[in-house]
Design a protein around this motif. Structure first.
Motif, mmCIF file in Angstrom:
data_model
loop_
_atom_site.group_PDB
_atom_site.id
_atom_site.type_symbol
_atom_site.label_atom_id
_atom_site.label_comp_id
_atom_site.label_asym_id
_atom_site.label_seq_id
_atom_site.Cartn_x
_atom_site.Cartn_y
_atom_site.Cartn_z
ATOM 1 N N HIS A 23 0.859 -1.180 0.000
ATOM 2 C CA HIS A 23 0.000 0.000 0.000
ATOM 3 C C HIS A 23 0.900 1.237 0.000
ATOM 4 O O HIS A 23 1.848 1.320 0.787
ATOM 5 C CB HIS A 23 -0.886 0.026 1.247
ATOM 6 C CG HIS A 23 -1.874 -1.091 1.323
ATOM 7 N ND1 HIS A 23 -2.998 -1.147 0.540
ATOM 8 C CD2 HIS A 23 -1.892 -2.220 2.101
ATOM 9 C CE1 HIS A 23 -3.689 -2.234 0.834
ATOM 10 N NE2 HIS A 23 -3.035 -2.912 1.767
ATOM 11 N N ILE A 24 0.598 2.200 -0.863
ATOM 12 C CA ILE A 24 1.422 3.406 -0.955
ATOM 13 C C ILE A 24 0.578 4.620 -0.582
ATOM 14 O O ILE A 24 -0.569 4.759 -1.015
ATOM 15 C CB ILE A 24 2.003 3.592 -2.374
ATOM 16 C CG1 ILE A 24 2.744 2.327 -2.814
ATOM 17 C CG2 ILE A 24 2.922 4.807 -2.430
ATOM 18 C CD1 ILE A 24 3.938 1.950 -1.953
ATOM 19 N N PHE A 25 1.185 5.510 0.207
ATOM 20 C CA PHE A 25 0.555 6.767 0.595
ATOM 21 C C PHE A 25 1.531 7.903 0.315
ATOM 22 O O PHE A 25 2.750 7.705 0.322
ATOM 23 C CB PHE A 25 0.201 6.769 2.092
ATOM 24 C CG PHE A 25 -0.722 5.667 2.510
ATOM 25 C CD1 PHE A 25 -2.088 5.870 2.581
ATOM 26 C CD2 PHE A 25 -0.217 4.408 2.835
ATOM 27 C CE1 PHE A 25 -2.937 4.837 2.963
ATOM 28 C CE2 PHE A 25 -1.061 3.375 3.225
ATOM 29 C CZ PHE A 25 -2.431 3.594 3.290
ATOM 30 N N THR A 26 1.001 9.085 0.077
ATOM 31 C CA THR A 26 1.848 10.275 -0.003
ATOM 32 C C THR A 26 1.395 11.262 1.059
ATOM 33 O O THR A 26 0.232 11.256 1.477
ATOM 34 C CB THR A 26 1.764 10.962 -1.373
ATOM 35 O OG1 THR A 26 0.405 11.336 -1.640
ATOM 36 C CG2 THR A 26 2.269 10.056 -2.469
ATOM 37 N N LEU B 32 4.970 5.165 3.033
ATOM 38 C CA LEU B 32 4.550 6.560 2.930
ATOM 39 C C LEU B 32 5.680 7.359 2.290
ATOM 40 O O LEU B 32 6.834 7.252 2.707
ATOM 41 C CB LEU B 32 4.243 7.123 4.314
ATOM 42 C CG LEU B 32 3.945 8.625 4.389
ATOM 43 C CD1 LEU B 32 2.526 8.908 3.925
ATOM 44 C CD2 LEU B 32 4.145 9.141 5.820
ATOM 45 N N VAL B 33 5.351 8.165 1.277
ATOM 46 C CA VAL B 33 6.342 8.972 0.571
ATOM 47 C C VAL B 33 6.055 10.445 0.817
ATOM 48 O O VAL B 33 4.922 10.907 0.631
ATOM 49 C CB VAL B 33 6.313 8.691 -0.944
ATOM 50 C CG1 VAL B 33 7.336 9.559 -1.672
ATOM 51 C CG2 VAL B 33 6.580 7.211 -1.216
ATOM 52 N N GLY B 34 7.062 11.181 1.247
ATOM 53 C CA GLY B 34 6.919 12.607 1.473
ATOM 54 C C GLY B 34 8.139 13.365 1.017
ATOM 55 O O GLY B 34 9.199 12.779 0.759
ATOM 56 N N HIS C 210 15.663 15.865 0.338
ATOM 57 C CA HIS C 210 14.316 16.188 0.816
ATOM 58 C C HIS C 210 13.371 14.989 0.726
ATOM 59 O O HIS C 210 12.152 15.162 0.824
ATOM 60 C CB HIS C 210 13.690 17.340 0.025
ATOM 61 C CG HIS C 210 14.343 18.671 0.231
ATOM 62 N ND1 HIS C 210 15.553 18.824 0.854
ATOM 63 C CD2 HIS C 210 13.939 19.930 -0.110
ATOM 64 C CE1 HIS C 210 15.882 20.104 0.888
ATOM 65 N NE2 HIS C 210 14.921 20.799 0.311
ATOM 66 N N THR C 211 13.872 13.800 0.558
ATOM 67 C CA THR C 211 12.992 12.645 0.369
ATOM 68 C C THR C 211 12.812 11.879 1.680
ATOM 69 O O THR C 211 13.768 11.623 2.410
ATOM 70 C CB THR C 211 13.555 11.696 -0.699
ATOM 71 O OG1 THR C 211 14.895 11.320 -0.349
ATOM 72 C CG2 THR C 211 13.568 12.385 -2.057
ATOM 73 N N LEU C 212 11.574 11.509 1.949
ATOM 74 C CA LEU C 212 11.225 10.761 3.149
ATOM 75 C C LEU C 212 10.386 9.557 2.753
ATOM 76 O O LEU C 212 9.374 9.698 2.057
ATOM 77 C CB LEU C 212 10.432 11.649 4.116
ATOM 78 C CG LEU C 212 9.790 10.945 5.319
ATOM 79 C CD1 LEU C 212 10.859 10.387 6.257
ATOM 80 C CD2 LEU C 212 8.850 11.900 6.064
ATOM 81 N N ILE C 213 10.808 8.379 3.190
ATOM 82 C CA ILE C 213 10.035 7.156 2.995
ATOM 83 C C ILE C 213 9.875 6.477 4.352
ATOM 84 O O ILE C 213 10.867 6.247 5.051
ATOM 85 C CB ILE C 213 10.715 6.201 1.997
ATOM 86 C CG1 ILE C 213 10.802 6.856 0.619
ATOM 87 C CG2 ILE C 213 9.945 4.885 1.903
ATOM 88 C CD1 ILE C 213 11.581 6.052 -0.394
ATOM 89 N N VAL C 214 8.654 6.189 4.731
ATOM 90 C CA VAL C 214 8.368 5.514 5.994
ATOM 91 C C VAL C 214 7.710 4.182 5.680
ATOM 92 O O VAL C 214 6.714 4.128 4.946
ATOM 93 C CB VAL C 214 7.441 6.363 6.890
ATOM 94 C CG1 VAL C 214 7.129 5.612 8.179
ATOM 95 C CG2 VAL C 214 8.081 7.710 7.204
#
Length: 677
Positions: free
Chosen positions: A596-599, A635-637, A657-661
């Motif tokens: 499952h992918i979220f932004t 989660l991608v931010g 500036h990339t965030l992946i949780v």
């Protein structure tokens, strides 16, 4: 120089020199890869190496040189062939035209995009189709060509919209345009001057006396309800559709490969009444000529991408997303586009530049070195929303200002090219970032399976009789319609192009109830309609409407919209605490990993001409997810202020500036943000 770049340079050097290294195992038919760009590297080995190292798999090019195309294909680069359009002068060469035959407004001003032609002359579109055949036939079925992007012969930029005159008016007063208009009218009125005289309310003695009417003239109704104006705008729209359809058919006759066209800014509503650029009708055409894709060149605007994704899904075509190009490049646009690509399930990503991508000192090059791995890593899918917002392109045809920005300016306050510094509320966030549908899409069943439709009318909204009947049927079947202001669906465009007065949201609410509510100062009128509900808020959704204390009505509606969506059972797949500051969107499942992918959109303030986006600082957001979702999730931010998270494992690169949780569902995640460096 990075190792990947060194290897790419070595490979390219051998191939462009004639090495058959990959020729033996070259694919027989190319497919359009995930990431592409507008600039063909020609025979520049360094540029090609940079593209390959970035992960760019296709280039959109006007150059159809087969030798160069094959060499790039062997290097790993396929071509999205863009035949373009000949110059305006070339299209009219030898036709013996005079100044009176050139596209111009009523005062003689020519078109304002830099292209001067005579697009209403029937020979001009045919010349364009001949040009298109000549460009495609020799090369289009070569393996190095993956697809064809068909330009419009009307717009300088190749997008499917008109170019207004230099003074912003309709360029329809050339001799060919007037002749074209008269011919169209003659066919619709069956060569009966009496019939058109009656419809227009004026005596017309000869077809040659007819000229395009001035307008639109918004009368007391708030729109131009004259039959002459409605006839004109339908002809104006018909001619653009006719040229677009014929051009796309010409490309389809030459190849079975995917074909495409594109629309940018006009489709969101500003000046749409003069430029047109209507998504539903154009994507519908592409759906009839599949395989096909649509290029949305306003991909930094969430409203636009939710709109075009819904249309592409409805008509069975793929979606390409492209940000606005030079001279309007902005850093936050690139961040928006990456999030929108994932949240809307775009199939292809297109970088628009004039060489900035090759300049390592330019911020655009640096940013995309950081962001490209994200769009290449994930390939998400479209997830249809329970709620939708209505964008009526037809309304822009009749309003005096020739615009309908009602939905785009209230959809999202930062994920937008349009009015980013206005401070308007984000109704889209209150509704869970819904899809956007237009008149044609509603006619063709876009509301099927949805629970809520919001019409953010600011003055008067009109649509077609067919759309009204589809809307009525949907409400009767259980849908909920929320409208704003007495002008919401107050007029309906009939099959004969006449406008009928249809108060009470196309008759779904009794006019007497509305009059009583107005007298009593009530804020809304509602009625059960079949198994559904029609709700009209008495105030229009005008961002400038404020109460005595200076509070905007559209701001007050944020919690109301959320409550209405909850009442309808609109599913929220995810959300963040803290109101609507951070926007979390569900992207469906990644086609590669099955996760499952979220932004999460963390931009606090959208500003142009600043070196970086302005992100939230000194904040914590708790993210919650629909309990029906289970399994691995990511989660991608994009941010430069992340500090820590609980409930998952973070992979954060401050420089990029990339965030992946990464986390498990069901569950929740808390993100903490500090200060920017």
């Amino acid at each position: 120089m990075r190792c990947g770049m060194i290897l790419a340079v070595a490979a390219v050097a051998g191939i462009l020199a004639g090495s058959p290294a990959r020729a033996a195992d070259a694919k027989q038919a190319a497919e359009l890869p995930r990431l592409g760009n507008w600039i063909w590297p020609e025979s520049d080995k360094e540029k090609l190496a940079k593209l390959l190292a970035l992960g760019v798999g296709f280039t959109s090019s006007y150059n159809s040189d087969p030798k160069l195309g094959r060499s790039l294909y062997e290097a790993g680069m396929v071509t999205n062939l863009c035949p373009g359009r000949p110059s305006g002068a070339k299209l009219i060469e030898g036709l013996g035209l005079t100044d009176e035959d050139m596209d111009q407004d009523s005062e003689g001003h020519r078109t304002g995009e830099g292209i001067e032609s005579a697009v209403f002359h029937e020979a001009v579109p045919e010349r364009f189709r001949e040009y298109l055949r000549g460009k495609l036939r020799p090369v289009v079925n070569e393996p190095w060509v993956a697809s064809v992007l068909v330009s419009s012969p009307i717009s300088m930029y190749g997008e499917v919209h008109y170019a207004p005159s230099t003074t912003g008016q309709y360029a329809v007063f050339s001799r060919p345009a007037k002749a074209n208009f008269r011919k169209w009218l003659n066919a619709r009125y069956h060569d009966d001057l009496g019939a058109i005289s009656k419809a227009w309310g004026q005596e017309i003695k000869s077809w040659d006396d007819i000229v395009p009417p001035a307008g639109p003239k918004a009368g007391s109704e708030g729109i131009d309800a004259r039959q002459c104006w409605s006839d004109f705008i339908h002809w104006y729209n018909w001619w653009l559709d006719e040229i677009t359809w014929q051009s796309l058919q010409t490309a389809r006759q030459e190849t079975d490969k995917p074909i495409a066209t594109m629309i940018g800014g006009p489709k969101v509503g500003f000046s749409q009444g003069v430029c047109l650029g209507n998504v539903g009708p154009v994507v519908r055409m592409l759906g009839k000529l599949r395989p096909a894709f649509f290029n949305d060149t306003d991909a930094q605007t969430l409203f636009s991408t939710r709109y075009t994704r819904a249309a592409c899904s409805q008509y069975g075509v793929e979606l390409m997303q492209e940000h606005v190009g030079p001279p309007h490049l902005q850093v936050f646009h690139q961040y928006n586009m990456v999030l929108n690509v994932l949240s809307c399930g775009a199939d292809h990503v297109h970088l628009a530049h004039l060489g900035e991508l090759f300049d390592e000192k330019h911020w655009f090059s640096r940013v995309w070195k950081d962001l490209a791995p994200i769009v290449l890593r994930y390939h998400t899918t479209y997830h249809k929303s329970d709620a939708a917002m209505f964008h009526s392109y037809m309304t822009s045809w009749y309003r005096g200002d020739r615009s309908n920005p009602d939905t785009v300016r209230l959809y999202d306050s930062t994920n937008t090219l349009w009015t980013p510094e206005s401070g308007y509320p984000s109704w889209g966030r209150a509704l869970g970032s819904p899809d956007v549908v237009d008149d044609a899409m509603v006619e063709d069943g876009a509301l099927d399976g949805r629970k809520l439709l919001v019409i953010a009318n600011s003055s008067v909204t009109v649509t077609s009789r067919k759309a009204v009947e589809a809307l009525r049927k949907w409400v009767l079947g259980g849908g909920t319609l929320l409208g704003f202001g007495e002008g919401c669906l107050a007029y309906t465009v009939e099959a004969d192009r006449s406008l009928s007065h249809t108060p009470g949201m196309a008759g779904m609410l009794p006019s007497a109830w509305i009059a009583e509510a107005k007298k009593d100062g009530a804020d809304r009128v509602e009625q059960k309609v079949g198994r559904g509900m029609a709700v009209l808020f008495m105030k229009p959704a005008d961002p400038e409407l404020k109460d005595a204390a200076g509070t905007r009505f559209v701001d007050e509606m944020m919690p109301v919209l959320r409550a209405e969506a909850d009442k309808c059972g609109v599913r929220r797949w995810c959300e963040a605490s803290g109101g609507y500051d951070a926007n979390v969107l569900y992207c469906g499942k990644d086609l590669k990993s099955g996760h499952h992918i979220f932004t999460i959109d963390l931009i606090r303030e959208a500003k142009n001409n600043v070196p970086d986006a302005v992100f939230y600082t000194d904040r914590s957001f708790e993210l919650t997810f629909d309990p029906s979702l289970t399994g691995d999730a990511e989660l991608v931010g994009i941010t430069n202020t992340f500090e820590s998270c609980t409930g998952g494992t973070s992979d954060y690169d401050r420089d990029k500036h990339t965030l992946i949780v990464r986390f498990k569902l069901p569950g929740k995640v808390t993100l903490k943000f500090g200060k920017a460096e």
